[in-house]
Design a protein around this motif. Sequence first.
Motif, PDB file in Angstrom:
ATOM      1  N   LYS A 109      38.074  33.972  38.310  1.00 17.31           N
ATOM      2  CA  LYS A 109      38.782  33.501  39.499  1.00 17.31           C
ATOM      3  C   LYS A 109      38.986  31.989  39.442  1.00 17.31           C
ATOM      4  CE  LYS A 109      39.843  35.420  42.712  1.00 17.31           C
ATOM      5  NZ  LYS A 109      41.182  35.974  43.076  1.00 17.31           N
ATOM      6  N   GLU A 149      34.507  42.162  44.145  1.00 11.69           N
ATOM      7  CA  GLU A 149      35.528  41.262  44.679  1.00 11.69           C
ATOM      8  C   GLU A 149      36.103  41.909  45.904  1.00 11.69           C
ATOM      9  OE1 GLU A 149      38.621  39.942  42.140  1.00 11.69           O
ATOM     10  OE2 GLU A 149      39.275  38.483  43.602  1.00 11.69           O
ATOM     11  N   ASN A 288      44.350  38.006  34.824  1.00  9.35           N
ATOM     12  CA  ASN A 288      43.713  37.397  35.998  1.00  9.35           C
ATOM     13  C   ASN A 288      44.725  36.993  37.059  1.00  9.35           C
ATOM     14  OD1 ASN A 288      41.209  37.600  34.674  1.00  9.35           O
ATOM     15  ND2 ASN A 288      41.577  35.675  33.617  1.00  9.35           N
ATOM     16  N   THR A 290      46.069  37.350  40.686  1.00  7.24           N
ATOM     17  CA  THR A 290      45.704  37.847  42.012  1.00  7.24           C
ATOM     18  C   THR A 290      46.835  37.675  43.008  1.00  7.24           C
ATOM     19  OG1 THR A 290      44.729  35.702  42.568  1.00  7.24           O
ATOM     20  CG2 THR A 290      43.254  37.359  41.641  1.00  7.24           C
TER      21      THR A 290
END
Length: 410
Positions: A109, A149, A288, A290
């Motif tokens: 993240k 998450e 990765n 989001t």
Amino acid sequence: MAGKKREIQLQAVINNQSLWDEMMQNKGLTVIDVYQAWCGPCKAMQTLFRKLKNELNEDELLHFAVAEADSIVTLQPLRDKCEPVFLFSVNGTIVAKIQGANAPLVNQKIIALVNEERKIAAGEMVRPQYHEIAFVDSDSEDAGELNYESVDQIYTIVIIKPDAVAARKVQEIKEKIIKAGFVIEAEDKKPLTEEQVKHFYSQIVDQPDFEDFVSFMTRNLSYILVVSQAKAKQPSWDESEVNSETESKEPWDEQQEMAKPSRMKERKSLQQYLEIQQISQFCDVEENITNTKFIDVLIPDFKKIRGIKFEKILALLRPALANERTEDVLNKIQDEGFKILLQRQIVLSEEEAKTLCKEYENKDYFGNVIENMTSGPSLALVLVRENGLGHWKQLIGPSNVEEAKEYLPE
């Protein structure tokens, strides 16, 4: 004393509402370890934070803080928790939350958000419109699964390049991705627009041959996949994948995992998997992700697609059909909106055929059916579509003569 001083320098100490409000004025990314007064900050993660601070070298963009939930009104919903909570603030907006000391996920993240900030600062992308995360009591019925998450689904975009599409590598690549325990959430086949190429390949836009590359990508068909990791526990690909066509799998070195729950084994990245499978040269991968706005540029209907209930079904083409009209049948299936996730030739034994065709065992033609089903290779298909089972039944039509006469009287 020296160690304590370094710790304070690494993470700002926030123990009242005024300091919290001041911290929320930070520019860039602030990673906040929310802790309870009775147990203190999560020491297991401090090594990771110090490593990232040194490696990323972004004093203006990356900040770390520890915040005592008991002393800050804003953090009231996060009080009395038995495990740490990590908040990610971008320019004063809480954009993500991870519960538990899951070092690999926190690491992903931070790197993803820092890279996003770098691109924004360089003028390579527009700042996303973040939706601020509301704090939820994880003990309530509505909290859902917050073990790893709690906010954002992490996606990977795979672009199968035009030369691989032309070489008919798409199905092979998709099958390997699925076998590795990943889920294909959406896909599209099309030439990319110039805007899409510059959006996805922004990191190489300054290379001298980039315009030629844009021309190549916009004139030929690419295949776009949006991939996520399966939520259900599955064997990771480095444990379960055995490819009979290649040499035995290469073992991975064990990596240290800081305070990570033992029941959640870390799965290697899709990029690593494709490299091991020797097919990474056919794909370009962005991991990765989001922010679905990044995906929307490539697949504009992605949010709509995610809201549709898809069903996965198994279909079997009998030997006569599989041998004589395979391409026509597959084209028809895809024209009806089905996505072919997997396909494989299989030869049924007599026992397997009898089990599969059990509903016909009392019919006069049962022997002929078994003979037909075992006469050669059948083609097994894993298909997915909205209302998949119902649409498949409608596509193949009635299963007996009486119903067929009603369905097609002529």
